[in-house]
Scaffold this motif. Sequence first.
Motif, PDB file in Angstrom:
ATOM      1  N   THR A 182      75.724  24.286  64.160  1.00  0.00           N
ATOM      2  CA  THR A 182      76.862  24.129  63.551  1.00  0.00           C
ATOM      3  C   THR A 182      77.786  25.432  63.461  1.00  0.00           C
ATOM      4  OG1 THR A 182      76.003  22.500  62.084  1.00  0.00           O
ATOM      5  CG2 THR A 182      77.910  23.503  60.993  1.00  0.00           C
ATOM      6  N   TRP A 183      77.042  26.414  63.087  1.00  0.00           N
ATOM      7  CA  TRP A 183      77.751  27.782  63.126  1.00  0.00           C
ATOM      8  C   TRP A 183      78.437  27.935  64.445  1.00  0.00           C
ATOM      9  CZ3 TRP A 183      77.996  31.777  59.510  1.00  0.00           C
ATOM     10  CH2 TRP A 183      77.297  31.653  58.550  1.00  0.00           C
ATOM     11  N   GLU A 184      77.621  27.631  65.542  1.00  0.00           N
ATOM     12  CA  GLU A 184      78.229  27.816  66.961  1.00  0.00           C
ATOM     13  C   GLU A 184      79.421  26.810  67.244  1.00  0.00           C
ATOM     14  OE1 GLU A 184      74.690  27.341  69.545  1.00  0.00           O
ATOM     15  OE2 GLU A 184      74.170  29.373  69.380  1.00  0.00           O
ATOM     16  N   ALA A 185      79.200  25.615  66.592  1.00  0.00           N
ATOM     17  CA  ALA A 185      80.211  24.705  66.691  1.00  0.00           C
ATOM     18  C   ALA A 185      81.597  25.051  66.205  1.00  0.00           C
ATOM     19  CB  ALA A 185      79.941  23.329  66.233  1.00  0.00           C
ATOM     20  N   ALA A 186      81.676  25.726  64.939  1.00  0.00           N
ATOM     21  CA  ALA A 186      82.614  26.077  64.155  1.00  0.00           C
ATOM     22  C   ALA A 186      83.403  27.109  64.931  1.00  0.00           C
ATOM     23  CB  ALA A 186      82.252  26.935  62.686  1.00  0.00           C
ATOM     24  N   ARG A 190      87.050  27.240  66.840  1.00  0.00           N
ATOM     25  CA  ARG A 190      87.816  28.140  66.135  1.00  0.00           C
ATOM     26  C   ARG A 190      88.258  27.809  64.921  1.00  0.00           C
ATOM     27  NH1 ARG A 190      90.870  32.772  69.062  1.00  0.00           N
ATOM     28  NH2 ARG A 190      89.253  33.696  70.325  1.00  0.00           N
ATOM     29  N   THR A 191      87.336  27.383  64.047  1.00  0.00           N
ATOM     30  CA  THR A 191      87.632  27.197  62.478  1.00  0.00           C
ATOM     31  C   THR A 191      86.598  28.308  61.813  1.00  0.00           C
ATOM     32  OG1 THR A 191      85.466  26.144  62.027  1.00  0.00           O
ATOM     33  CG2 THR A 191      87.467  24.710  62.772  1.00  0.00           C
ATOM     34  N   GLY A 192      87.151  28.659  60.577  1.00  0.00           N
ATOM     35  CA  GLY A 192      86.231  29.214  59.686  1.00  0.00           C
ATOM     36  C   GLY A 192      84.774  28.556  59.498  1.00  0.00           C
ATOM     37  N   VAL A 193      83.842  29.305  58.877  1.00  0.00           N
ATOM     38  CA  VAL A 193      82.640  28.576  58.411  1.00  0.00           C
ATOM     39  C   VAL A 193      82.242  28.671  57.115  1.00  0.00           C
ATOM     40  CG1 VAL A 193      81.299  30.739  59.367  1.00  0.00           C
ATOM     41  CG2 VAL A 193      80.310  28.437  59.287  1.00  0.00           C
ATOM     42  N   LEU A 194      81.864  27.904  56.545  1.00  0.00           N
ATOM     43  CA  LEU A 194      81.619  27.904  55.142  1.00  0.00           C
ATOM     44  C   LEU A 194      79.822  27.589  54.917  1.00  0.00           C
ATOM     45  CD1 LEU A 194      82.271  27.986  52.063  1.00  0.00           C
ATOM     46  CD2 LEU A 194      82.738  25.374  51.973  1.00  0.00           C
ATOM     47  N   GLY A 195      79.339  28.700  54.581  1.00  0.00           N
ATOM     48  CA  GLY A 195      77.927  28.417  54.434  1.00  0.00           C
ATOM     49  C   GLY A 195      77.545  28.945  52.911  1.00  0.00           C
ATOM     50  N   ALA A 214      80.152  35.344  68.506  1.00  0.00           N
ATOM     51  CA  ALA A 214      80.265  35.127  69.895  1.00  0.00           C
ATOM     52  C   ALA A 214      80.696  33.866  70.407  1.00  0.00           C
ATOM     53  CB  ALA A 214      78.765  34.985  70.509  1.00  0.00           C
ATOM     54  N   ALA A 215      80.441  32.597  69.727  1.00  0.00           N
ATOM     55  CA  ALA A 215      81.314  31.470  70.341  1.00  0.00           C
ATOM     56  C   ALA A 215      82.869  31.264  69.877  1.00  0.00           C
ATOM     57  CB  ALA A 215      80.500  30.321  69.361  1.00  0.00           C
ATOM     58  N   TYR A 216      82.932  31.993  68.934  1.00  0.00           N
ATOM     59  CA  TYR A 216      84.632  32.004  68.720  1.00  0.00           C
ATOM     60  C   TYR A 216      85.351  32.965  69.572  1.00  0.00           C
ATOM     61  CZ  TYR A 216      88.358  32.394  65.274  1.00  0.00           C
ATOM     62  OH  TYR A 216      89.751  32.167  64.886  1.00  0.00           O
ATOM     63  N   ALA A 217      84.759  34.128  69.914  1.00  0.00           N
ATOM     64  CA  ALA A 217      85.531  34.937  70.781  1.00  0.00           C
ATOM     65  C   ALA A 217      85.376  34.210  72.378  1.00  0.00           C
ATOM     66  CB  ALA A 217      84.627  36.174  71.247  1.00  0.00           C
TER      67      ALA A 217
END
Length: 350
Positions: A182-186, A190-195, A214-217
Amino acid sequence: MELSVMFFGADSAAGADDHVAKYEDVLAVARCADELGFAALWTPERHFQEVGQIFPSPPVLSSALAAITERIALRGGSVVLPLHHPLRVVEDWAVVDNLSHGRAGFSVATGWHSADFVLAPDHYADRRERALGDIPLLRRLWAGESGEFTDGTGRRIAVRPQPTPVQPALPLWLTTSGSPATWEAAGALRTGVLGATVGQSRTDLADRIARYRAAYAAAPEQPGTGPTGTVTLMAHTYVGESDDAVRRRVAAPLMSYLRSYLRQTTSNRGADGDTAPLRPQQIDQLAEFAFRRYLAWGSLLGSPGTCAKMLADLRELGCDEVACFVDFGLGRDEVLASLHRLAALRKDVA
């Protein structure tokens, strides 16, 4: 690093009069957070459970908050997207955006408890795919594009949601309970992530944040998004005069909240069918373990000095925003006093 206020609900079997008072508490905390300069107010979506009885509709509550605040952002944390038609989600939050003059945003959740899906029973099995697949659609609809949908006669027609929002791009997060995927999917979206800090070690969170960055970049740019994304972590918060006094005060309400959460988790029929329900004694033991572990790392429960150290550690970890979970069973006056102490720390962690 920003500080915001998170509501997540700490109800027992309460009557209507108790719920009136709880809404008044939310409004009082919202006014205070707005005046003290906190970044945002997060309100959850929760259904049919002991915990969170007053939070079935984030956009409805956010509309009320828009009328009594001036500058603080109003965010759904979270919107269980598979329970709703994407058009209706955009319409509701566009109303909030207009009422607040451009302060709306929300985090998308896939949903997890089977009972919630009495609202959309056919969407439970593939809820994750639906939620992730609808995020690009939400962005297009918010930006003013029309979408093609089936009407009451079975025809496919193009419709454009109204009203037009104030913000040209929708501020979006993706909610995670800890899964690295899920972190990688966010990041990929290119969304924020709420954990959350609870239930995760510092090492775990460092790994998740690195995966997200890394996924965002590597992901293609999206309208209205920044260069690195936003990591928002929820943490139970009560800032008092001393560590000992705080721990004595929060022990009973936080343990009660943790037991309620565990009971809710074990009642989920969508969980592993081979897992036996927990006995009351087992729930008590797990809640005690979680409470002691949480006091050791990850919470903002303590003196200003202790909380300042935790905020500095979270900032070093790569956290961009701490969503301070305040409504886990303390009284209104205690929450407001804690917010004032926390506000005094904001300049040091900004």
